[in-house]
Design an enzyme around this catalytic site. Structure first.
Site, mmCIF file in Angstrom:
data_model
loop_
_atom_site.group_PDB
_atom_site.id
_atom_site.type_symbol
_atom_site.label_atom_id
_atom_site.label_comp_id
_atom_site.label_asym_id
_atom_site.label_seq_id
_atom_site.Cartn_x
_atom_site.Cartn_y
_atom_site.Cartn_z
ATOM 1 N N ASP A 393 0.593 -1.162 0.393
ATOM 2 C CA ASP A 393 -0.558 -0.179 -0.009
ATOM 3 C C ASP A 393 0.623 0.933 -0.089
ATOM 4 O OD1 ASP A 393 -2.099 -1.587 0.291
ATOM 5 O OD2 ASP A 393 -2.774 -1.638 2.394
HETATM 6 P P1 NAP Z 1 1.245 -3.739 3.520
HETATM 7 O O1 NAP Z 1 0.352 -3.057 2.506
HETATM 8 O O2 NAP Z 1 0.476 -5.259 4.226
HETATM 9 O O3 NAP Z 1 1.903 -5.026 1.866
HETATM 10 C C1 NAP Z 1 2.538 -6.202 2.594
HETATM 11 C C2 NAP Z 1 2.597 -7.596 1.468
HETATM 12 O O4 NAP Z 1 4.263 -7.509 1.667
HETATM 13 C C3 NAP Z 1 1.868 -8.230 1.273
HETATM 14 O O5 NAP Z 1 1.299 -7.315 -0.304
HETATM 15 C C4 NAP Z 1 1.888 -8.903 1.366
HETATM 16 O O6 NAP Z 1 2.155 -10.041 -0.215
HETATM 17 C C5 NAP Z 1 3.431 -9.319 1.131
HETATM 18 N N1 NAP Z 1 4.445 -9.781 2.012
HETATM 19 C C6 NAP Z 1 3.943 -11.047 3.252
HETATM 20 N N2 NAP Z 1 4.344 -11.453 3.717
HETATM 21 C C7 NAP Z 1 5.675 -11.629 2.812
HETATM 22 C C8 NAP Z 1 6.616 -12.922 2.783
HETATM 23 N N3 NAP Z 1 7.283 -13.380 3.913
HETATM 24 N N4 NAP Z 1 8.577 -12.001 2.208
HETATM 25 C C9 NAP Z 1 7.407 -11.100 1.272
HETATM 26 N N5 NAP Z 1 6.399 -10.335 0.728
HETATM 27 C C10 NAP Z 1 5.980 -10.814 1.972
HETATM 28 O O7 NAP Z 1 2.662 -3.658 4.330
HETATM 29 P P2 NAP Z 1 2.842 -2.013 3.729
HETATM 30 O O8 NAP Z 1 2.813 -1.693 2.714
HETATM 31 O O9 NAP Z 1 4.082 -1.979 4.763
HETATM 32 O O10 NAP Z 1 1.390 -1.284 4.494
HETATM 33 C C11 NAP Z 1 1.369 -0.952 5.381
HETATM 34 C C12 NAP Z 1 0.137 -1.339 5.714
HETATM 35 O O11 NAP Z 1 -0.382 -1.530 6.928
HETATM 36 C C13 NAP Z 1 -0.844 0.430 4.970
HETATM 37 O O12 NAP Z 1 -1.715 0.457 4.292
HETATM 38 C C14 NAP Z 1 -0.868 1.350 6.126
HETATM 39 O O13 NAP Z 1 -2.086 1.851 5.710
HETATM 40 C C15 NAP Z 1 -1.878 -0.184 7.037
HETATM 41 N N6 NAP Z 1 -1.302 -0.095 8.508
HETATM 42 C C16 NAP Z 1 -0.251 0.831 9.475
HETATM 43 C C17 NAP Z 1 -0.348 1.081 10.346
HETATM 44 C C18 NAP Z 1 1.496 1.289 10.950
HETATM 45 O O14 NAP Z 1 1.775 1.766 12.222
HETATM 46 N N7 NAP Z 1 2.982 0.867 10.611
HETATM 47 C C19 NAP Z 1 -0.824 1.102 11.653
HETATM 48 C C20 NAP Z 1 -2.406 0.795 11.233
HETATM 49 C C21 NAP Z 1 -2.762 0.100 9.330
HETATM 50 P P3 NAP Z 1 2.291 -11.896 -1.057
HETATM 51 O O15 NAP Z 1 0.899 -11.568 0.357
HETATM 52 O O16 NAP Z 1 1.922 -11.238 -2.464
HETATM 53 O O17 NAP Z 1 3.456 -11.984 -0.323
#
Ligand code: NAP
Length: 467
Positions: A393
């Site tokens: 994301d």
């Molecule tokens: P993300 O949008 O959750 O995407 C993570 C990606 O990692 C997934 O598409 C997944 O694809 C891949 N993945 C999972 N396990 C894996 C593995 N073992 N090896 C390789 N790839 C793997 O993560 P992000 O880009 O870090 O974004 C964070 C999200 O969390 C945002 O939408 C944010 O708003 C939300 N959030 C964050 C917080 C905060 O404080 N950080 C709080 C609330 C919400 P596959 O399944 O294809 O592998």
């Protein structure tokens, strides 16, 4: 033996020192370079406040033993669980500890209210408000914990739920009024107080059950702020300056963190609390057209070895795969090849603020290689490769360009502006928000499918092979 007034002055002075230590600790926690010492400074403040309170509270030796016993048991449990918890499980651990703080504040309020000695109306009001906030935070945090831990897998929703929650809130406030006004005391007191706490606890449960598990980190941060507030209120009740200051500081810090998270996701707090974001994979937003093009690690490695500048974007997948050490190994290899490597950290990459910074610091990545969104976004245009490791994301260009996307407006890392993009992820799975990513089908993007740890290991071999 010092006089009572000397003891009183010494106590207040110690609380002031403890409060100063909390604030210095918090300040130091804001940078990864000084964070560990910040935790220690605040810890010393906490020990000082506890020792002074115990030493001067004039408790019977039996009560003192009880308090010391509780501190020992709590300390051991916290130590062991703190050592064992995986970084990816940190949000639920925070939820649990935070809930305990809210529960403790509510317990203080309950003791004060049940004791029923002559209290001024101000005293009663403050105890009651603190009890209310602490109870909501306690039960709400426990539900948040259960959701993140996978103990509750469904979000409970039904028609009229918001009205039911409003009704519980109004009944709780009504009972609070009865307690404060003294009407409850005339009616025997205890039933009103018990009902008040029962309804406040029910409110925390009812408020948190419908919120999607995906939004829990923001909710936990909100409850953290509320716990701080409740502790501050109970500090007034107990006339304990250390509690007032520590509670207020936690309340303010929690509020700022909640705001930061909501802002970085471009959501309002109301939207987090009352919408069902991230619950279904059919989140809409216009599906992405185009196909993802795969790349072999050997080709990716060659491309990287001959680059001048690479920006690495870590995300949740890197944390799940615990790939940070391999990532640092790859980085060092590239630097040895004369490649300029930087890390770009989105404020909500992973599952809590600072998640990526902590992992990279743990692997030994120097802080000067790590930049946040504002610092690095303009640099993607000059990067030969943006290497996305388990992030989704936070690099979705729809957030910038597609008005119908649920994440439209969320600030993102402009990885799509790099000349080439390599994305490591296991498959075509979506990210946290459950939507497709337009970055993955761009002409310059190549997908390196696999677990982040093994994919990065393969890249290391490929860069080595490239000479
Ligand atoms: P993300 O949008 O959750 O995407 C993570 C990606 O990692 C997934 O598409 C997944 O694809 C891949 N993945 C999972 N396990 C894996 C593995 N073992 N090896 C390789 N790839 C793997 O993560 P992000 O880009 O870090 O974004 C964070 C999200 O969390 C945002 O939408 C944010 O708003 C939300 N959030 C964050 C917080 C905060 O404080 N950080 C709080 C609330 C919400 P596959 O399944 O294809 O592998």
């Amino acid at each position: 033996m010092p006089s009572a007034s000397t003891i009183q002055s010494l106590t207040q002075l110690s609380y002031l020192v403890a409060a100063a230590l909390f604030i210095v600790g918090l300040k130091r926690m804001s940078s990864p370079v000084t964070a560990v010492s910040g935790v220690r400074w605040a810890g010393v403040g906490m020990v000082l406040a506890t020792v002074v309170t115990l030493g001067f509270m004039g408790a019977s030796s039996f009560n003192l033993m009880l308090v010391i016993g509780s501190i020992a048991v709590g300390g051991i449990v916290a130590w062991v669980s703190g050592k064992r918890v995986a970084m990816t499980d940190m949000p639920q651990m925070i939820a649990l500890y935070n809930g305990m703080g809210g529960g403790a504040a509510a317990a203080i309020a309950a003791v004060e209210l049940y004791r029923g000695s002559e209290h001024s109306i101000t005293h009663l009001t403050i105890a009651t408000i603190g009890g209310f906030i602490g109870s909501v935070s306690f039960s709400g945090s426990l539900i948040a914990f259960a959701k993140l831990q996978g103990l509750i897998t469904k979000s409970v929703r039904f028609g009229g739920q918001k009205f039911m929650n409003l009704a519980i809130l109004l009944v709780t406030l009504g009972l609070g009024f009865i307690i404060v006004s003294g009407l409850g005391a005339q009616a025997g007191g205890l039933p009103a107080i018990s009902l008040f706490f029962a309804f406040a606890l029910a409110l925390g449960v009812a408020m948190t059950l419908p919120i999607g598990g995906a939004d829990m980190p923001v909710v936990i941060s909100l409850y953290n702020a509320l716990t701080g507030l409740a502790v501050g209120f109970e500090g007034f009740v107990l006339d304990n300056a250390a509690m007032i200051i520590a509670g207020t500081v936690v309340g303010a810090a929690g509020t700022l963190l909640t705001q930061l998270m909501a802002k970085a996701m471009n959501r309002s707090l109301g939207n987090v609390l009352f919408s069902n974001f991230g619950e279904s994979s059919s989140a809409g937003g216009g599906s992405v057209t185009g196909t993802q093009k795969a790349i072999e690690a050997s080709d990716g490695g060659v491309m990287m070895a001959y680059s001048q500048k690479i920006i690495i974007v870590p995300g949740y997948g890197m944390a799940v795969a615990q790939a940070q050490h391999k990532v640092w190994e790859l980085t060092q290899l590239l630097i040895d090849h004369g490649v300029k490597v930087r890390f770009a950290i989105h404020p909500v990459a992973g599952r809590m603020p600072g998640h990526m910074n902590v992992l990279l610091a743990e692997a030994g990545v120097p802080y000067d290689l790590i930049s946040d969104l504002d610092e690095i976004n303009a640099e993607f245009e000059t990067a030969d490769v943006a290497l996305i490791i388990g992030a989704n994301d936070v690099v979705n260009p729809d957030a910038r360009a597609n008005r119908s996307s649920p994440i439209f407006g969320m600030p993102i890392l402009n990885a799509d502006k790099a000349k080439n993009v390599i994305v490591i992820k296991r498959g075509q799975g979506q990210g946290f928000s459950g939507i497709d990513n337009a970055l993955f089908v761009l002409d310059q993007t190549r997908m390196l499918y696999g677990d982040a740890q093994s994919a990065v290991s393969q890249l290391i071999q490929a860069v080595k092979a490239a000479g």
